[in-house]
Design a protein around this motif. Structure first.
Motif, short mmCIF file in Angstrom:
data_model
loop_
_atom_site.label_atom_id
_atom_site.label_comp_id
_atom_site.label_asym_id
_atom_site.label_seq_id
_atom_site.Cartn_x
_atom_site.Cartn_y
_atom_site.Cartn_z
N THR A 98 49.03 30.40 58.70
CA THR A 98 48.38 31.08 57.61
C THR A 98 47.05 30.48 57.39
OG1 THR A 98 50.35 32.44 56.82
CG2 THR A 98 48.55 32.16 55.39
N SER A 116 52.78 37.28 55.30
CA SER A 116 54.23 37.57 55.04
C SER A 116 54.92 37.84 56.45
CB SER A 116 54.24 38.49 54.01
OG SER A 116 53.75 39.92 54.66
N SER A 150 55.78 34.19 57.79
CA SER A 150 56.02 33.19 56.99
C SER A 150 57.10 32.21 57.55
CB SER A 150 56.57 34.10 55.72
OG SER A 150 57.92 34.54 55.94
N ASN A 151 57.33 31.15 56.84
CA ASN A 151 58.23 30.10 57.32
C ASN A 151 59.62 30.47 57.26
OD1 ASN A 151 56.34 28.01 57.71
ND2 ASN A 151 56.47 27.10 55.58
N THR A 188 53.42 28.63 57.69
CA THR A 188 52.28 28.47 56.78
C THR A 188 51.19 27.88 57.34
OG1 THR A 188 53.89 27.82 54.91
CG2 THR A 188 51.59 27.01 54.64
#
Length: 425
Positions: free
Chosen positions: A283, A387, A390-391, A280
């Protein structure tokens, strides 16, 4: 932190100072020889060519060689190389072809040093993700401070003392770095792979990146980012002069604002990763970079432009700590050189595309157009890679890289264990 990290940190800090000196001195030296823009561009471009021509093959060689030895030999060779232009400057026989050749060979040495250092660090820190983030924060901060703040003014000042002086200073920095690196502890070499040709090993390293969605997402960030940032950089000086009404000194302050933001971003990267999760956080930093460039595009005064560049620099600084730390924690040791060089080569290949795009858009549609295009491109890249990094993918990759629960264990290669690659695929 292991005691050896302090020596590695010091070595890279000294080397970064030398890089900053030569970054300012080489173009200024070329300017004393010619006013031809194409000749000046040749000297500038020569330093990036090794990554374009030998990036993946260089990574394959680093994966075959002892990484500590590769680092100190590369820096010792660069120190010896600089004796040639130093002697040429003293004898007053410097030329553009000589400077271009020196820039190319310095870039080749940098390819091997940087790739080997990136592969050596996770072994020194036992592949511990927390230690890797802490180490990359310090390394990135030192690099920004030395090559972005201290080095260029020092290079310009030393040049005033004589054409050979900044080159001699750079040679000394490489020699000191080589001596420090040579004193580092030796690391066990990764288990050798089945003997294959260098080209086949290089191709295997590149395909490892493209088959793994997380690693591909981490590689796309700097590649797409370089298209955007070079489009901005190509027109930034003209934008600052024509739209913001500032001269050379003010333009230097704009770049200083960006570097200051980079230091701040590197300093808070680990905290962002812990608070938001690494995926995150990556991002968010990408989105911040895109929004900051759009803010720069709409700026009508230098204060807003400086703030936008500082925010963009903070996003880049945090990204350049989080992304390499994650890559170093999840990539098997025997592939680290090739994965690093493949990602770096993608970024380097994208840079001239961005420069051309920025020049064309500015010529055809106005000086602000490249800035808007860059901002929207960064936001589109954020949506595409969100995506992929992503985490969930990050956590799965870290679990796969430490199958017995400890960060010091090496992840199995994709060739030996299909389960190792599947959580990130």
């Amino acid at each position: 932190m292991p005691s050896g990290f302090g020596r590695l940190w010091t070595a890279q800090t000294i080397s970064s100072l030398g890089d900053g000196v030569s970054h300012a001195a080489l173009p200024l030296l070329a300017l004393t020889l010619t006013r031809d823009p194409m000749a000046l561009a040749v000297v500038t471009a020569a330093g990036t060519l090794p990554w374009l021509l030998f990036g993946v093959l260089g990574g394959a060689l680093v994966d075959r060689w002892d990484r500590r030895r590769t680092m100190w030999v590369a820096d010792a060779a660069r120190a010896a190389l600089l004796a040639i232009p130093v002697a040429a400057a003293v004898l007053d026989v410097l030329s553009i072809p000589l400077l271009a050749a020196v820039a190319f060979l310095l870039g080749l040495g940098g390819l091997f040093f940087d790739t080997a250092a990136t592969a050596y660090l996770p072994e020194l820190l036992r592949r511990d993700p927390v230690l890797l983030e802490r180490a990359n924060t310090r390394l990135r901060g030192a690099q920004t401070a030395m090559s972005g703040f201290a080095g260029p003014p020092a290079g310009s000042a030393l040049l005033a003392l004589g054409r050979a002086v900044p080159l001699l200073a750079d040679a000394v920095s490489f020699l000191l770095s080589a001596l420090l690196v040579r004193s580092l502890p030796a690391m066990p070499r990764p288990a050798p792979e089945v003997r294959a040709s260098l080209l086949r090993q290089a191709r295997a390293g590149a395909s490892y990146v493209f088959r793994d969605r997380l690693l591909l997402g981490l590689a796309l960030r700097p590649a797409v980012g370089n298209i955007a940032f070079l489009a901005v950089e190509t027109v930034l000086a003209l934008f600052a002069h024509d739209r913001l009404g500032i001269g050379a000194f003010g333009f230097g302050l704009l770049l200083t604002a960006e570097a200051t933001g980079g230091l701040l971003g590197a300093g808070i990267a680990s905290r962002l990763g812990r608070r938001l999760g690494t995926g995150t956080a990556l991002t968010c930093t990408a989105a911040v970079e895109g929004l900051a460039i759009l803010g720069l595009a709409t700026a009508t005064n230098p204060y807003v432009a400086g703030l936008a560049l500082a925010v963009c620099g903070a996003g880049m600084g945090a990204t350049m700590v989080l992304a390499p730390s994650l890559r170093q924690a999840i990539v098997p040791a025997h592939l680290m050189g090739r994965v690093t060089s493949t990602s770096r080569m993608l970024a380097m290949c994208a840079a001239p595309v961005g420069a051309f795009l920025g020049g064309w858009l500015a010529t055809a549609h106005g000086i602000r157009t490249p800035l808007y295009a860059a901002g929207f491109l960064l936001l589109a890249m954020t949506a595409v890679t969100a995506s992929m990094t992503s985490n969930r993918r990050v956590e799965a990759a870290l679990r796969a890289a430490a199958p017995t629960g400890g960060p010091g264990h090496e992840a199995p290669s994709a060739a030996s264990s299909g389960a190792a690659a599947s959580p990130r695929g």
